[in-house]
Scaffold this motif. Structure first.
Motif, short mmCIF file in Angstrom:
data_model
loop_
_atom_site.label_atom_id
_atom_site.label_comp_id
_atom_site.label_asym_id
_atom_site.label_seq_id
_atom_site.Cartn_x
_atom_site.Cartn_y
_atom_site.Cartn_z
N ASP A 567 -79.10 -36.24 110.94
CA ASP A 567 -77.92 -35.38 110.78
C ASP A 567 -77.66 -34.62 112.07
O ASP A 567 -78.49 -33.83 112.53
N THR A 569 -74.21 -33.28 112.67
CA THR A 569 -73.24 -32.24 112.30
C THR A 569 -73.34 -31.88 110.82
O THR A 569 -72.60 -31.02 110.34
N GLY A 570 -74.23 -32.53 110.09
CA GLY A 570 -74.43 -32.20 108.68
C GLY A 570 -75.29 -30.95 108.55
O GLY A 570 -76.29 -30.79 109.27
N ALA A 590 -67.36 -31.52 100.06
CA ALA A 590 -66.23 -32.11 100.78
C ALA A 590 -65.72 -31.15 101.86
O ALA A 590 -64.73 -31.45 102.55
N THR A 592 -65.66 -28.61 105.24
CA THR A 592 -66.06 -28.55 106.65
C THR A 592 -65.81 -27.13 107.15
O THR A 592 -64.81 -26.50 106.82
N ASN A 603 -67.12 -29.14 114.52
CA ASN A 603 -66.99 -29.28 113.08
C ASN A 603 -68.33 -29.59 112.44
O ASN A 603 -69.08 -30.45 112.93
N TYR A 604 -68.63 -28.87 111.35
CA TYR A 604 -69.88 -29.09 110.63
C TYR A 604 -69.56 -29.45 109.19
O TYR A 604 -68.78 -28.76 108.51
N GLU A 605 -70.19 -30.50 108.70
CA GLU A 605 -69.96 -30.98 107.34
C GLU A 605 -71.07 -30.46 106.42
O GLU A 605 -72.26 -30.61 106.72
N VAL A 607 -73.48 -30.77 103.64
CA VAL A 607 -74.08 -31.88 102.88
C VAL A 607 -74.93 -31.37 101.72
O VAL A 607 -75.36 -32.16 100.88
#
Length: 810
Positions: A567, A569-570, A590, A592, A603-605, A607
């Protein structure tokens, strides 16, 4: 005349050993409290007073606020690195500047003596400008401190650290030390040794590196942004007759001229304030990122007030017993007046008695306090030494306190006793006014009000402390061990170290993180949703972890998956992050969030979502936090599954040395570190309990003295009642009922007072208990029980006495 009054006073005190003993004991207890607290408070007020021109030295403090809602996001004791010297450049009022970089006592650096290859992790390391010793006074043990930080890669050591690193070597100036390890290590030359400060200060370094050194020094010097990187402790020295207020008024324009573009890029505003160095220790409430633990002027005032109350309770005993026994001295006063004694001379005589008792109490209290210093230091969290007590200032203050106590305790009894008319008292009439009895009852009520208020305070503080200890922290602190990876070389070798430690018997799990649970997280990011602009930034703390971190510390996943090493950006976020961005839990995976830094964004998602867990004290709400995948963490966190800690630690150290033969094996137990989250409450609880016990003890002494006198006064009445058939129970009720009524009155007065003060105290906590009604009943019942025991003992003694003895003189 004075000598004669002292002789008479001494003879009078010897005639009434019970009253004298009670007065001396109660005043001694009160004086012990006052002396301990005055010594502690005096030491707290003495911080940083020894530096040259300290009145003109100020630390630059920063307030950061959001442009969108104009709210303060941070109030810190630090500022951006370029600000201090920019002020010197722009304002002639600023004659010098100095910066200190320090990230906390937990940020140890590896220091090695290349001569013997012995290495140590050392805390309290500063990186400072060459002007440091021009601002702050430290005495030199070796070298010239004034120039010790001028050359690149120079280091100045405390005498204690120098002895540790170089053992018995006499001359260590120009010796070399290796700082750090691996790619980031560099050699530093010892250019000075300073003695540890004897006067308290907010700066207590073990070593100081010059700012012109690799690593953080070089990084600090290269920062030109006036908005971000607020990590430098910046000091300026003002010229003669320069007003701090006048310079502060110029700072907004200075910041706009120098850093307006930087601030606009970040989407927030800043305000610079100047704080006097002598105000740092006592006037820093609400200011974060302090170098050392600071005190609170309000807390010190509260301690002084408590000491005054305890001493006043002791004075109340003196007043009560003196006025109660007035009839015993009525004829003495009548005779004195009949042969020409003036009221003023009688007042002087009675005051001399009270002052003599007060000074006896002072004299007795000094050696007792010296013996109790270790206990006092545990209670206050201070470091009171014998020299803090045996100095001229404190001894003069004690003398003044003895005189004042004697006057307060003795003035009213002296006026009452000296007002008797000889023509009446010599005929057997004591002429005691009813107001004297009313005053005594009022003073008894006052003592019980103090006791009940303190008892309620102890119960509530203890409940809050118990609540803090038992509260679900969001992780399991038991049997968690955190081991420092203090160098880049060790961090890069994390996987090998982890594999080695996992094989130790008694270790169930090993993981890694940049901050172990309960450790304060310093790093934060300014973040927003993709749909928002930079005027809506939210501060989010961040922590790097390895994939099995959550399982090891026992923090639950609420939704989503765990982090993977791949990971990039997760991220995982806590529930506080979702709340801060108004993200619904159902839609969290969903979502960010964006890290915004000037024109750069990342950008970070999300998870996964975890439950909240504490990494600050309970006065703070749990802040938004994200966790990202880290392959080179700062700490190893191990979960132990055995109570045989000695064996497990030996095994861990042995396996550590197989991989890291030259690196120290240093660790902390997370449960011990967690206790620091409520350390202030623990200290307050101890102090409250001590004060309550002392106040109740003094009140009991006074009650015992009063009931002894009342029993003696009613000796013949009791004898007659018993001859007429009165039972022991009825006699005990006769002597105790009036005191129990006074306790009831005190309870009614004390309850709202205690509720008001404790409710205000609890307002500082985000997570707190509710004050229950039964707390007041318990405190009142306890006061009632104490009264029954104290009064009942003497009452029963009087009730079972032979009535023949008390009536034989009739």
């Amino acid at each position: 005349m004075f000598k004669n009054q002292l002789k008479i006073a001494w003879r009078s005190l010897k005639k009434n050993p019970l009253q004298t003993g009670i007065n001396i004991l109660s005043l001694t207890v009160g004086t012990i409290c006052c002396l301990i607290i005055i010594s502690y408070v005096n030491a707290q007020f003495g911080y940083d007073t020894h530096h040259n021109d300290v009145a003109s030295v100020y630390r630059i403090r920063t307030k950061i606020k959001s442009i969108s809602n104009n709210s303060i996001n941070a109030d810190v004791a630090t500022s951006s690195p370029p600000i201090a010297f920019a002020l010197k450049e722009d304002f002639p009022e600023v004659v010098d500047a100095c910066r200190v970089v320090y990230f906390g006592s937990g940020e140890e650096a590896l220091i090695r003596n290349p001569k013997n290859n012995q290495s140590y992790y050392e805390s309290k390391g500063y990186v400072a400008d060459s002007t440091f010793f021009k601002f702050f006074n430290y005495t030199a043990a070796e070298g010239n401190l004034a120039t010790a930080l001028e050359k690149p890669n120079s280091i100045v050591l405390s005498k204690k650290l120098a002895s540790k690193l170089f053992k018995n070597e006499n001359q260590i100036i120009n010796k070399t030390l290796v700082i750090g390890a691996g790619e980031n290590q560099f050699n530093a030359t010892v250019t000075g040794v300073f003695n540890e400060p004897t006067t308290p200060t907010h700066l207590n370094p073990n070593y100081i590196l010059c700012m012109n050194s690799p690593g953080i020094g070089e990084y600090t010097n290269n920062i030109s942004n006036f908005a971000t990187q607020n990590f430098a402790y910046s000091y300026i020295k003002l010229g003669a007759n320069v007003s701090k207020t006048s310079l502060e008024k110029k700072l907004p324009k200075f910041l706009l001229d120098r850093g307006g573009i930087d601030l606009a890029d970040m989407g927030f505003d800043k305000k610079l304030l100047l704080q006097s160095v002598t105000d740092i220790h006592l006037h820093s409430k609400g200011i974060d990122k302090q170098i050392e633990e600071v005190s609170n002027i309000e807390y010190l005032y509260a301690l002084l007030f408590l000491a005054f109350i305890v001493q006043l309770v002791a004075c109340v005993n003196f007043i009560n017993l003196s006025t109660a026994r007035a009839s015993k001295r009525a004829k003495e006063i009548g005779v004195r007046k009949a042969i020409g004694a003036q009221k003023s001379s009688l007042v002087q005589q009675f005051l001399s008695e009270s002052i003599l008792i007060a000074f006896l109490a002072v004299f007795i209290s000094i050696p007792i306090v010296l013996l109790l210093l270790p206990v006092a230091n545990v209670l206050t969290g201070g470091n009171i030494e014998p020299e803090h007590i045996l100095n001229l200032k404190i001894l003069l203050l004690l003398g003044s306190m003895g005189l004042l106590t004697g006057l307060i305790a003795g003035i009213y009894p002296a006026l009452v006793l000296s007002s008797f008319k000889p023509s009446k008292v010599l005929k057997g009439a004591t002429e005691l006014q009813s107001s004297n009895g009313l005053l005594r009852r009022g003073l008894v009520v006052f003592q019980f009000v103090v006791s009940i208020v303190l008892t309620v305070s102890v119960i509530i503080v203890s409940q809050q402390l118990k609540f803090a200890k038992q509260k679900d922290l969001g992780f399991n602190k038991d049997n968690l061990l955190a081991i420092r990876l203090g160098t880049q070389e060790l961090q890069q070798n994390f996987s090998a170290i982890k594999s080695q430690l996992q094989g130790v018997s008694g270790v169930s799990s090993v993981t890694g993180s940049n901050n172990y649970p309960s450790r304060s997280i310093m790093g934060d990011l300014a973040m927003r949703l993709p749909s928002q602009d930079d005027n809506n930034l939210t501060s989010v703390f961040y922590n790097g972890i390895t994939p099995n971190y959550l399982e090891t510390i026992g923090t639950k996943m609420i939704k989503g998956r765990k982090l993977r090493e791949t990971d990039s950006t997760g991220i995982l976020v806590n529930m506080a992050t979702l709340n801060a961005f108004n993200i619904d839990i159902e839609n969290a995976l969903a979502a960010t969030i964006v890290s915004s830094y000037g024109s750069e964004t990342e950008n970070y998602e999300i998870v996964g979502v975890t439950e909240n867990f504490h990494f600050e004290d309970f006065k703070q709400a749990i802040s938004p936090m994200l966790m990202y995948s880290e392959t080179e963490p700062d700490w190893i966190v191990a979960k132990l599954e055995t109570n045989n800690l000695k064996s497990v630690l030996s095994g861990l150290e042995a396996n550590w040395k197989k991989v890291n033969p030259y690196a120290p094996f240093e660790y902390v137990f997370v449960d011990k570190e967690t206790e620091k989250l409520y350390a202030e409450e623990q200290k307050l609880s101890k102090i409250s309990i001590a004060f309550t016990i002392l106040a109740i003890l003094i009140s009991c002494l006074g009650l015992f003295g009063l009931v002894s006198y009342v029993a003696e006064q009613k000796k013949k009445e009791i004898g007659i009642r018993k001859v007429l058939g009165a039972s022991v129970k009825s006699v005990v009720q006769l002597l105790t009922k009036d005191f129990l009524k006074l306790v009831l009155v005190a309870f009614v007065i004390a309850s709202p007072i205690a509720y008001y003060f404790m409710q205000n105290w609890l307002q500082d906590f985000t997570y707190k208990i509710e004050i229950k009604w039964w707390v007041f009943l318990l405190a009142g019942g306890f006061a009632m029980l104490i009264t029954i025991v104290t009064v009942g003992f003497q009452s029963i003694k009087s009730a079972i006495a032979n009535p023949v003895k008390s009536l034989r003189t009739e």
